[in-house]
Design an enzyme around this catalytic site. Structure first.
Site, mmCIF file in Angstrom:
data_model
loop_
_atom_site.group_PDB
_atom_site.id
_atom_site.type_symbol
_atom_site.label_atom_id
_atom_site.label_comp_id
_atom_site.label_asym_id
_atom_site.label_seq_id
_atom_site.Cartn_x
_atom_site.Cartn_y
_atom_site.Cartn_z
ATOM 1 N N CYS A 1 -1.544 17.974 -8.534
ATOM 2 C CA CYS A 1 -0.736 18.605 -9.594
ATOM 3 C C CYS A 1 0.192 19.698 -9.079
ATOM 4 O O CYS A 1 0.937 20.297 -9.847
ATOM 5 C CB CYS A 1 -1.652 19.174 -10.672
ATOM 6 S SG CYS A 1 -2.569 20.653 -10.162
ATOM 7 N N LYS B 1 -10.018 -12.767 15.796
ATOM 8 C CA LYS B 1 -10.897 -13.032 14.652
ATOM 9 C C LYS B 1 -10.645 -11.937 13.623
ATOM 10 O O LYS B 1 -11.145 -10.828 13.743
ATOM 11 C CB LYS B 1 -12.369 -13.048 15.069
ATOM 12 C CG LYS B 1 -13.319 -13.444 13.942
ATOM 13 C CD LYS B 1 -14.760 -13.519 14.436
ATOM 14 C CE LYS B 1 -15.691 -13.945 13.304
ATOM 15 N NZ LYS B 1 -15.689 -12.994 12.184
ATOM 16 N N ASP C 1 16.000 -6.021 -3.461
ATOM 17 C CA ASP C 1 15.532 -5.630 -4.793
ATOM 18 C C ASP C 1 16.539 -5.997 -5.871
ATOM 19 O O ASP C 1 16.159 -6.408 -6.980
ATOM 20 C CB ASP C 1 15.262 -4.122 -4.831
ATOM 21 C CG ASP C 1 14.077 -3.724 -3.970
ATOM 22 O OD1 ASP C 1 13.266 -4.604 -3.616
ATOM 23 O OD2 ASP C 1 13.957 -2.521 -3.647
ATOM 24 N N SER D 1 -18.391 -21.924 8.371
ATOM 25 C CA SER D 1 -18.432 -20.708 9.171
ATOM 26 C C SER D 1 -18.280 -21.064 10.647
ATOM 27 O O SER D 1 -18.207 -22.240 11.018
ATOM 28 C CB SER D 1 -19.739 -19.962 8.934
ATOM 29 O OG SER D 1 -20.842 -20.775 9.281
#
Length: 703
Positions: A437, A147, A72, A116
C-alpha cells in the site's frame, strides 16, 4: 482493410496477395462499422495467420520480428472483429485469453500410453540399461534430453487444429484441460506447415524459474502461501477451473515425443527436427550420442549447467533413437524399455537466494522471506525460508545472491541459518514503504510494521478472516477460501462490505449454492449487534485478543467510551487488567490511524456493539466448555457467550473432544453439528440451554 504503402510489398513471389500483418504491420485500422462481414472475415483470416506466425517466431524461434506493442494491437483488432461479427473459432489465437469457467474436468483416454520412465541416480544402473538394450537390439544411438520438472501432457491435433490437451494422469487416461492449455502461449491452436492429419505429441508444461519466483513473491506479498516449487505451481495452475486464471500465469511448454501420428519419422532425432516446423517448441539442449559413456558425460555437463538454466530439471533422459528399435524393445506395464532417466542428486540444504519478498501480516508486521532455488531439506523440497527481521538479516549479513544453509525444524517455515558463500555486497534492507500500500514502514524494536492499518490491501484479507474467526464474531462460512474469493472478485474491499453482500452475488461464485449463501448471510445478519468484547476482539487490534477485549469491555461498558479514552488518554488504559504501556500505546495508534478510523466508522454504520454490563458472576460453570451455533431468540449468541464466561466457563468457536455442550439455535451450522456428533458432544437447543443454566443455579443470567 489496411494495405501496405509500398505497392510491390503486398505481393508474394507467385503474385498472390501477401499478408500485410506479417512484416511491418499497420496498427491503425478502419472503424468496425465501416466493414462488411465478408471484409471482416477476410481480415480475421489474415490476422489469425499472422499472429500464429508471430507466436511461432516468438515461442519457437526465439526471434520475434515485431514489437510487443504491435503484436498487442494486432491481437486486440482480431478480438474486436471476432466479437463484433460473431467470428469466434476454437483454434483462434484469441482463445489464449481464457474462456468460461469449467464445472469439472472430463477424464479421457490417451491415444497412446503415457508411461513413466525407469530411473536411477546410480551410474551403474545406466550402464546396465545400455547393456540390456545392446543385448536385445544391437548397437544403437541415443538421444539425450533434459528431464524437465514440470507436468507431462498429451496434445492431440486433428487436421492441424488442437483437438484436446490431457494431463498424464495414470498413464492410460487423464484430465481434459484443453481450455486451460489454449491459454498457454507456446501451445499453438493450429499447427504450421503441413502436419500429419492425425498428430499426438507429448510435452512438458512448466513455469520458468524467474517467473516462478516473481509469482511466488506476488503471492507472499498479498498474504497467500507460496508454492513449494515450479512443478507444484504448474500443477496447481492446470487444475484451475477458470481458464482466465490460467491465462494470467506464466506457463510454457517443451514438446519432446510424438505419441501417435498418421505419418511417423524413422528416428526420434528426425521427429525433434520436424516439431519446430509445425510450431511446436523443442529444447535446444538435446544431443544425439553414439555411446552410453557419451550420454553419461552429457548428464554430468547438464548437472553443472543446472543452476544456470531458466527452467527446473532433475536429471536427463536417455532414449533410443531408432523407432524400429523402440518397437522391438517394447514396454512393461509401467515404463517404456527404450528410455532411462539418469537422475541428479537432490540439492541438500545449501542453495542460493534468488530474491526476497516482504510479507505483510494481519497486524501489519513485515516479514522478509528468502526465495530460494528449490532445495531438499530433511526430505522436503523448500523454496522459501524466513529471514525473521531486519536485525537478524544484519547479523547474518545475508542478501540476494548469497548461497545459504537452510534449516527446518518440525513443520514450521524453514529459516536461513547462515551464509555459506557471499555472492553480494552488504545485507538486504527492508523497504521504507509497504510493498503493498506504499504506507510508511515503522519500527518497533527489531520488528517492522506497515502503518497503513486496515486500509492496506495485504492486511484486508487477513483482517476479514480474523473478524469472522472464533476470536472475532465467529461467522461460520467465512474462512480463508471464501474470503479470498470475496476479495479477489471485488465484492469485499473493506470489512464493512461483508454487510452489503447479496444472495445473487454469492451464488454466482464458484462452489457456492443457495444454501451456503443463505447460511452465510444469516450468520452476517446475526452479527449486527455483537457483544462489545467480541467486537473489540474482532477488530484485530494488535495485542488485543478475546481475554484483553473482555477486560476492556468490562472497564468501559460502551465502544464510544472506550474509543474516546483510547484516543485522548491512552495512559488510563493501563489501569485495565492485561493492558500495559506497550498495549495501551498500540491501541492508541490503532485508532489514531486515519485508515483504521475510516474502516471502523464504516463498520459502525452496520454494526451496533452492545453496551456491556459484564461482571464476574461466580464459578458455577468452571471447567465446562460451550460452543454456540445459529441464532438465539432471547439474546444474541455473543451475550450467551459472555454469560457462561462470567460464570467460569469457556466459550470457544469450534467443537472438539474437550467441548461439553454445543448450543444450537435457529439455522445452526452443519459443520459444528457434524463435529459434535463425531466427538459425542451433547447438542442442546435454546430452551435446554436455559434449563441447564438453572440447574447450576444461574437464574436470570440472561436477562
Amino acid at each position: 482493410m489496411p494495405v501496405a504503402d509500398d505497392e510491390d510489398s503486398d505481393r508474394d513471389d507467385d503474385g498472390t496477395e501477401a499478408n500485410p500483418y506479417l512484416h511491418d504491420p499497420p496498427t491503425e485500422f478502419e472503424p468496425l462499422e465501416e466493414l462488411s462481414k465478408d471484409d471482416a472475415r477476410d481480415q480475421v483470416d489474415l490476422l489469425r495467420e499472422a499472429i500464429r506466425e508471430h507466436d511461432r517466431r516468438y515461442y519457437v524461434e526465439n526471434d520475434p520480428t515485431i514489437a510487443d506493442r504491435t503484436y498487442d494491437a494486432l491481437f486486440a483488432r482480431l478480438s474486436a472483429l471476432e466479437d463484433e461479427f460473431d467470428l469466434s473459432h476454437p483454434d483462434s489465437p484469441t482463445r489464449s485469453v481464457g474462456g468460461e469457467p469449467l464445472e469439472a474436468f472430463e477424464t479421457v483416454e490417451h491415444v497412446a500410453p503415457m508411461l513413466s520412465i525407469d530411473q536411477s541416480g546410480e551410474v551403474e544402473d545406466v550402464r546396465e540399461f545400455d547393456e540390456r538394450v545392446r543385448r536385445e537390439v544391437g548397437t544403437v544411438r541415443y538421444v539425450c534430453e533434459p528431464k524437465f520438472d514440470g507436468v507431462s501432457m498429451e496434445f492431440v491435433y486433428d487436421e492441424g487444429s488442437l483437438e484436446r490437451a490431457v494431463t498424464r494422469g495414470d498413464g492410460r487416461e487423464g484430465d481434459d484441460v484443453t481450455a486451460n492449455a489454449r491459454t498457454i502461449g507456446s501451445v499453438p491452436q493450429r499447427l504450421h506447415d503441413d502436419p500429419p492429419a492425425h498428430f499426438a505429441v507429448r510435452g512438458e508444461v512448466y513455469m520458468p524459474k524467474d517467473e516462478f519466483q516473481a509469482y511466488n513473491r506476488e503471492r507472499i506479498e498479498r498474504g497467500d502461501d507460496p508454492f513449494a516449487n515450479p512443478r507444484n505451481a504448474t500443477a496447481g495452475t492446470l487444475r484451475q477451473l477458470d481458464p482466465t486464471v490460467v491465462a494470467e500465469r506464466p506457463l510454457e511448454v517443451f514438446y519432446f515425443d510424438v505419441l501417435d501420428a498418421s505419418e511417423l519419422e524413422e528416428t526420434h532425432t528426425e521427429e525433434l527436427e520436424t516439431l519446430p516446423t509445425y510450431g511446436l517448441r523443442t529444447n535446444d539442449r538435446v544431443e544425439r550420442v553414439d555411446t552410453i559413456e557419451a550420454a553419461i558425460d552429457y548428464r554430468d555437463r547438464m548437472l553443472e549447467a543446472r543452476d544456470d538454466l531458466p527452467y527446473e530439471i532433475d536429471g536427463v533422459v536417455i532414449k533410443v533413437d531408432s523407432r524400429d528399435a523402440r518397437e522391438e524393445l517394447g514396454r512393461t506395464a509401467r515404463h517404456d524399455r527404450w528410455a532411462f532417466a539418469y537422475k541428479f542428486p537432490a540439492r541438500a540444504e545449501v542453495t542460493p537466494i534468488v530474491d526476497v519478498a516482504v510479507q505483510v501480516g494481519r497486524t501489519g508486521r513485515l516479514t522478509p522471506v528468502a526465495l530460494l532455488e528449490p532445495v531438499d531439506v530433511g526430505g522436503v523440497t523448500v523454496s522459501r525460508a524466513s529471514l525473521h527481521n531486519p536485525d537478524e538479516i544484519e547479523a547474518k549479513n545475508v542478501n540476494v545472491g548469497d548461497t545459504v544453509r537452510v534449516q527446518r525444524a518440525g513443520d514450521v517455515i524453514p529459516y536461513v541459518e547462515e551464509v555459506v558463500e557471499k555472492g553480494s555486497t552488504g545485507h538486504y534492507e527492508l523497504p521504507e514503504t509497504c510493498p503493498v500500500c506504499d504506507s510508511p514502514v515503522e519500527r518497533e524494536g527489531p520488528i517492522a510494521y506497515c502503518s497503513g492499518g486496515l486500509g492496506c490491501p495485504a492486511q484486508l484479507r487477513r483482517a476479514i478472516e480474523y473478524y469472522a474467526s472464533d476470536d472475532g464474531l465467529d461467522l461460520e462460512g467465512v474462512g480463508e477460501r471464501s474470503v479470498r474469493q470475496l476479495v479477489d472478485t471485488g465484492l469485499v474491499e473493506t470489512v464493512a462490505d461483508l454487510y452489503g453482500l447479496e444472495r445473487e452475488e454469492l451464488t454466482d461464485l464458484e462452489g457456492w449454492g443457495e444454501t451456503s449463501a443463505d447460511n452465510l448471510l444469516a450468520e452476517i445478519e446475526d452479527s449486527r449487534e455483537p457483544p462489545l468484547a467480541d467486537f473489540l476482539s474482532a477488530l484485530g487490534i494488535p495485542h488485543v485478543g478475546p481475554t484483553t477485549a473482555r477486560e476492556l469491555a468490562r472497564e468501559f461498558g460502551s465502544f464510544a467510551a472506550f474509543r474516546e479514552r483510547a484516543l485522548e488518554e491512552p495512559a488510563e488504559l493501563e489501569d485495565v487488567d492485561d493492558v500495559g504501556e506497550t498495549v495501551a500505546e498500540t491501541i492508541h495508534d490503532f485508532f489514531a490511524s486515519e485508515a483504521n478510523a475510516a474502516v471502523v466508522d464504516a463498520l459502525l454504520e452496520h454494526v451496533s456493539p452492545q453496551e456491556s454490563d459484564l461482571e464476574a458472576g461466580g464459578d458455577e460453570l468452571e471447567g465446562l466448555t460451550f460452543v454456540f451455533t445459529g441464532s438465539l431468540s432471547e439474546v444474541t449468541r455473543g451475550e450467551a457467550q459472555e454469560t457462561v464466561e462470567a460464570h467460569g466457563a469457556n466459550a470457544t468457536g469450534s467443537v472438539s473432544g474437550n467441548t461439553d455442550y454445543l448450543v444450537a439455535g435457529e439455522s445452526p451450522g452443519a459443520t459444528k453439528q457434524a463435529d459434535a456428533e463425531e466427538n459425542d458432544v451433547p447438542i442442546v437447543d435454546e430452551a435446554e440451554f436455559y434449563e441447564l443454566l438453572a440447574e447450576y443455579g444461574i437464574e436470570g443470567g440472561l436477562e
